[in-house]
Design a protein around this motif. Structure first.
Motif, PDB file in Angstrom:
ATOM      1  N   VAL A  77       0.845  -1.200   0.000  1.00 48.52           N
ATOM      2  CA  VAL A  77       0.000   0.000   0.000  1.00 48.52           C
ATOM      3  C   VAL A  77       0.880   1.249   0.000  1.00 48.52           C
ATOM      4  O   VAL A  77       1.714   1.433   0.893  1.00 48.52           O
ATOM      5  CB  VAL A  77      -0.945   0.006   1.219  1.00 48.52           C
ATOM      6  CG1 VAL A  77      -1.739   1.307   1.265  1.00 48.52           C
ATOM      7  CG2 VAL A  77      -1.875  -1.192   1.161  1.00 48.52           C
ATOM      8  N   CYS A  78       0.690   2.094  -1.009  1.00 50.13           N
ATOM      9  CA  CYS A  78       1.418   3.361  -1.130  1.00 50.13           C
ATOM     10  C   CYS A  78       0.414   4.508  -1.037  1.00 50.13           C
ATOM     11  O   CYS A  78      -0.778   4.322  -1.286  1.00 50.13           O
ATOM     12  CB  CYS A  78       2.153   3.434  -2.472  1.00 50.13           C
ATOM     13  SG  CYS A  78       3.167   1.990  -2.848  1.00 50.13           S
ATOM     14  N   PHE A  79       0.912   5.690  -0.734  1.00 47.19           N
ATOM     15  CA  PHE A  79       0.011   6.838  -0.631  1.00 47.19           C
ATOM     16  C   PHE A  79       0.279   7.895  -1.702  1.00 47.19           C
ATOM     17  O   PHE A  79      -0.189   9.024  -1.586  1.00 47.19           O
ATOM     18  CB  PHE A  79       0.090   7.455   0.767  1.00 47.19           C
ATOM     19  CG  PHE A  79      -0.491   6.560   1.832  1.00 47.19           C
ATOM     20  CD1 PHE A  79      -1.829   6.207   1.805  1.00 47.19           C
ATOM     21  CD2 PHE A  79       0.315   6.043   2.827  1.00 47.19           C
ATOM     22  CE1 PHE A  79      -2.373   5.372   2.767  1.00 47.19           C
ATOM     23  CE2 PHE A  79      -0.218   5.211   3.796  1.00 47.19           C
ATOM     24  CZ  PHE A  79      -1.553   4.869   3.771  1.00 47.19           C
ATOM     25  N   ASN A  80       1.049   7.529  -2.734  1.00 50.51           N
ATOM     26  CA  ASN A  80       1.125   8.402  -3.903  1.00 50.51           C
ATOM     27  C   ASN A  80       1.433   7.565  -5.139  1.00 50.51           C
ATOM     28  O   ASN A  80       2.013   6.476  -5.054  1.00 50.51           O
ATOM     29  CB  ASN A  80       2.142   9.534  -3.715  1.00 50.51           C
ATOM     30  CG  ASN A  80       3.578   9.053  -3.740  1.00 50.51           C
ATOM     31  OD1 ASN A  80       4.095   8.693  -4.793  1.00 50.51           O
ATOM     32  ND2 ASN A  80       4.227   9.035  -2.586  1.00 50.51           N
ATOM     33  N   LYS A  81       1.034   8.078  -6.282  1.00 48.74           N
ATOM     34  CA  LYS A  81       1.091   7.329  -7.526  1.00 48.74           C
ATOM     35  C   LYS A  81       2.530   7.060  -7.970  1.00 48.74           C
ATOM     36  O   LYS A  81       2.827   6.015  -8.551  1.00 48.74           O
ATOM     37  CB  LYS A  81       0.322   8.087  -8.611  1.00 48.74           C
ATOM     38  CG  LYS A  81      -0.226   7.184  -9.708  1.00 48.74           C
ATOM     39  CD  LYS A  81      -0.857   7.992 -10.817  1.00 48.74           C
ATOM     40  CE  LYS A  81      -2.106   8.709 -10.397  1.00 48.74           C
ATOM     41  NZ  LYS A  81      -2.763   9.388 -11.539  1.00 48.74           N
ATOM     42  N   ASP A  83       5.099   6.374  -6.168  1.00 48.76           N
ATOM     43  CA  ASP A  83       5.608   5.194  -5.466  1.00 48.76           C
ATOM     44  C   ASP A  83       5.080   3.917  -6.124  1.00 48.76           C
ATOM     45  O   ASP A  83       5.784   2.906  -6.203  1.00 48.76           O
ATOM     46  CB  ASP A  83       5.204   5.227  -3.997  1.00 48.76           C
ATOM     47  CG  ASP A  83       6.060   6.188  -3.175  1.00 48.76           C
ATOM     48  OD1 ASP A  83       7.082   6.653  -3.711  1.00 48.76           O
ATOM     49  OD2 ASP A  83       5.695   6.485  -2.025  1.00 48.76           O
ATOM     50  N   ILE A  84       3.827   3.972  -6.574  1.00 51.85           N
ATOM     51  CA  ILE A  84       3.254   2.812  -7.263  1.00 51.85           C
ATOM     52  C   ILE A  84       4.036   2.509  -8.540  1.00 51.85           C
ATOM     53  O   ILE A  84       4.390   1.358  -8.820  1.00 51.85           O
ATOM     54  CB  ILE A  84       1.765   3.045  -7.586  1.00 51.85           C
ATOM     55  CG1 ILE A  84       0.943   2.929  -6.306  1.00 51.85           C
ATOM     56  CG2 ILE A  84       1.257   2.061  -8.627  1.00 51.85           C
ATOM     57  CD1 ILE A  84      -0.535   3.096  -6.494  1.00 51.85           C
ATOM     58  N   TYR A 102      -5.233   2.261  -8.176  1.00 51.42           N
ATOM     59  CA  TYR A 102      -5.169   3.558  -7.488  1.00 51.42           C
ATOM     60  C   TYR A 102      -6.424   4.357  -7.806  1.00 51.42           C
ATOM     61  O   TYR A 102      -7.191   4.012  -8.721  1.00 51.42           O
ATOM     62  CB  TYR A 102      -3.896   4.334  -7.854  1.00 51.42           C
ATOM     63  CG  TYR A 102      -3.594   4.461  -9.322  1.00 51.42           C
ATOM     64  CD1 TYR A 102      -4.132   5.495 -10.087  1.00 51.42           C
ATOM     65  CD2 TYR A 102      -2.741   3.552  -9.953  1.00 51.42           C
ATOM     66  CE1 TYR A 102      -3.836   5.617 -11.429  1.00 51.42           C
ATOM     67  CE2 TYR A 102      -2.444   3.668 -11.305  1.00 51.42           C
ATOM     68  CZ  TYR A 102      -2.984   4.707 -12.040  1.00 51.42           C
ATOM     69  OH  TYR A 102      -2.687   4.823 -13.381  1.00 51.42           O
ATOM     70  N   ALA A 129      -0.992  -0.938  -4.573  1.00 50.10           N
ATOM     71  CA  ALA A 129      -2.214  -0.129  -4.577  1.00 50.10           C
ATOM     72  C   ALA A 129      -2.117   1.032  -3.600  1.00 50.10           C
ATOM     73  O   ALA A 129      -1.256   1.062  -2.720  1.00 50.10           O
ATOM     74  CB  ALA A 129      -3.414  -1.008  -4.208  1.00 50.10           C
ATOM     75  N   THR A 130      -3.006   1.995  -3.790  1.00 48.45           N
ATOM     76  CA  THR A 130      -3.195   3.048  -2.791  1.00 48.45           C
ATOM     77  C   THR A 130      -4.286   2.596  -1.836  1.00 48.45           C
ATOM     78  O   THR A 130      -4.801   1.476  -1.936  1.00 48.45           O
ATOM     79  CB  THR A 130      -3.613   4.377  -3.458  1.00 48.45           C
ATOM     80  OG1 THR A 130      -4.906   4.189  -4.080  1.00 48.45           O
ATOM     81  CG2 THR A 130      -2.606   4.812  -4.508  1.00 48.45           C
ATOM     82  N   ASP A 131      -4.683   3.480  -0.932  1.00 49.61           N
ATOM     83  CA  ASP A 131      -5.761   3.135   0.001  1.00 49.61           C
ATOM     84  C   ASP A 131      -7.114   3.042  -0.695  1.00 49.61           C
ATOM     85  O   ASP A 131      -8.134   2.808  -0.032  1.00 49.61           O
ATOM     86  CB  ASP A 131      -5.828   4.136   1.157  1.00 49.61           C
ATOM     87  CG  ASP A 131      -5.897   5.584   0.693  1.00 49.61           C
ATOM     88  OD1 ASP A 131      -5.583   5.852  -0.479  1.00 49.61           O
ATOM     89  OD2 ASP A 131      -6.236   6.450   1.514  1.00 49.61           O
ATOM     90  N   LYS A 151       0.692  10.057   4.996  1.00 52.99           N
ATOM     91  CA  LYS A 151      -0.216  10.316   3.886  1.00 52.99           C
ATOM     92  C   LYS A 151      -0.497  11.817   3.775  1.00 52.99           C
ATOM     93  O   LYS A 151      -0.719  12.487   4.789  1.00 52.99           O
ATOM     94  CB  LYS A 151      -1.539   9.570   4.114  1.00 52.99           C
ATOM     95  CG  LYS A 151      -2.571   9.791   3.026  1.00 52.99           C
ATOM     96  CD  LYS A 151      -3.866   9.061   3.343  1.00 52.99           C
ATOM     97  CE  LYS A 151      -4.913   9.330   2.267  1.00 52.99           C
ATOM     98  NZ  LYS A 151      -6.183   8.662   2.530  1.00 52.99           N
TER      99      LYS A 151
END
Length: 444
Positions: A77-81, A83-84, A102, A129-131, A151
């Motif tokens: 789980v990432c909180f920005n694109k 990082d994805i 995302y 994925a993001t949250d 986040k």
């Protein structure tokens, strides 16, 4: 969601204004007392059903620390694109396939990626994925791995800040692991970095604050309510302030759910408002010319981001078509090309690591770098035109009504307030046939 400083107003309006005999509200236990009290103020009948998790869930004592330690069923789980993009590329280098989900992806693409990850016969066994996975997706996840616990958020004053995720957010995301009916009978959660694991355990060990306490501390209007942050509303209002629209139409446009970070979405919003103000219907052919339809599959990440923006523009058209059917008459045709566009985006996301490589191979100019940063429409020129007559005006000290406080806080001018009152009187007298009888709700 209902206590969110920026979006809580929409959830409150939905809860209070949906035209339905029965509404099912899903949420955590901390929301029960508040929602119950809110419904009692409108004379509704409330039933509360409590549910318990059906599978065990645990916090690991070890961080993952390296992508080499990934296992089938893992979700990072990432909180920005960005990082994805980075992590999915690194996973591919290790000879593994991964699905990507995302928030700005179309619903169909999210579902397609979820299906790919859930399919036991598909070689894709890792999800990045993001949250966004926390709502509306059934996923067969064995272990949730937080890449970070920080986040970006917007506080009550509308200021952007980086903050550690809340207990509510951590539980919502971590709870995706080991869901009932998935192939994994037990869920696990951990972190990528060793130092974050202790913090995660502290977060998950805290109780969730009851929502009514938060509302009381923020209350500015009356009892259970507070004035939400309206920066997004003001942003859209600034963009269209020079366009001649009646007050009701202007208000509807200002509540449109758009991503103001996307320049193409913002310019499309502006063009929609201009066309609307000329009383010229926005036809299917007009929309196709505007978005340059048909569109080709993406060749790099920048192309993919643009296609996502076009999908948002079509979403905006459909949202407005529910409110102005005569001016946005071709909803069905637009919905058809949006579905086709969803398929094009799905192709791009399936090949996302190839798009990342293509982006990396291009010259390292700001427009083609992997870290895609799209400009936000600058509305400062729109604000400069405001004269002294629109500056804040102080109402009478003895007048403590909501309208006076809005004037005092600079959210309304006295002139605009008078215009509002005229519009309301006209609507009460049946002057607006399109909005007549709206807002009535059958009490249970």
């Amino acid at each position: 969601m209902i206590k969110d400083p920026a979006r809580g107003w929409a959830w409150t309006r939905a809860l209070l204004g949906l035209c339905a005999e029965e509404i099912h509200v899903c949420g955590e236990a901390a929301a029960v007392d508040f929602v119950t009290e809110l419904m009692y103020t409108t004379g509704e009948e409330v039933e509360v059903h409590n549910y318990k998790r059906l599978t065990p869930f645990s916090v690991s004592n070890h961080a993952v620390e390296s992508l080499d330690n990934l296992k089938p069923g893992d979700c990072i789980v990432c909180f920005n694109k960005n990082d994805i993009y980075s992590i999915s590329r690194q996973i591919e280098v290790r000879g593994l396939e991964c699905a990507v989900i995302y928030g700005s992806l179309p619903p169909g693409t999210k579902l397609a990626q979820a299906k790919k990850f859930n399919d036991p016969d598909d070689p894709c066994k890792i999800l990045v994925a993001t949250d966004a996975i926390g709502m509306g997706l059934n996923l067969s996840i064995r272990r949730i791995i937080f890449n970070s616990l920080v986040k970006p958020s917007v506080n009550e004053k509308g200021e952007r800040e980086l903050d550690t995720i809340s207990t509510s957010q951590a539980l919502q995301i971590a709870g995706r692991a080991g869901r009932f009916s998935s192939v994994f009978k037990e869920g696990e959660v951990t972190t990528m970095q060793r130092d974050d694991l202790t913090v995660l355990k502290e977060i998950l060990g805290k109780p969730v604050d009851p929502i009514e306490d938060i509302f009381v501390s923020l209350a500015q209007v009356d009892g259970l309510y507070f004035v939400c942050n309206i920066d997004d509303f003001k942003f859209l209002a600034d963009m269209i302030q020079h366009i001649p629209l009646n007050l009701r139409s202007r208000y509807v446009f200002c509540t449109a759910p758009i991503n103001k970070k996307q320049a193409f979405v913002c310019t499309s919003f502006l063009k929609f408002a201009r066309q609307f103000s000329r009383d010229e219907p926005l036809t299917f052919n007009w929309v196709c010319r505007h978005v340059n339809w048909p569109l080709a599959p993406p060749k790099n990440i920048k192309d993919l981001v643009h296609l996502e923006a076009v999908h948002d523009v079509l979403d905006l058209y459909l949202w407005l078509s529910y409110r102005f059917m005569d001016m946005f008459p071709d909803a069905n045709l637009v919905r058809d090309i949006q579905k086709e566009l969803d398929g094009i985006i799905q192709v791009g996301v399936r090949n996302i690591t190839r798009l990342i490589r293509a982006t990396e191979d291009q010259s390292a100019s700001p427009e083609t770098a992997t870290s895609v940063r799209l400009p936000v429409l600058d509305t400062s020129s729109l604000r400069r035109g405001r004269g002294s007559k629109n500056q804040r005006k102080e109402p009478s000290v003895t007048d403590s009504s909501l309208s006076s406080r809005l004037v005092q806080d600079g959210l309304l001018t006295k002139e605009l307030l008078q215009q509002l009152q005229k519009e309301w009187v006209r609507e009460q007298n049946g002057g607006d046939s399109n909005s007549a009888n709206k807002g009535k709700r059958k009490k249970k």
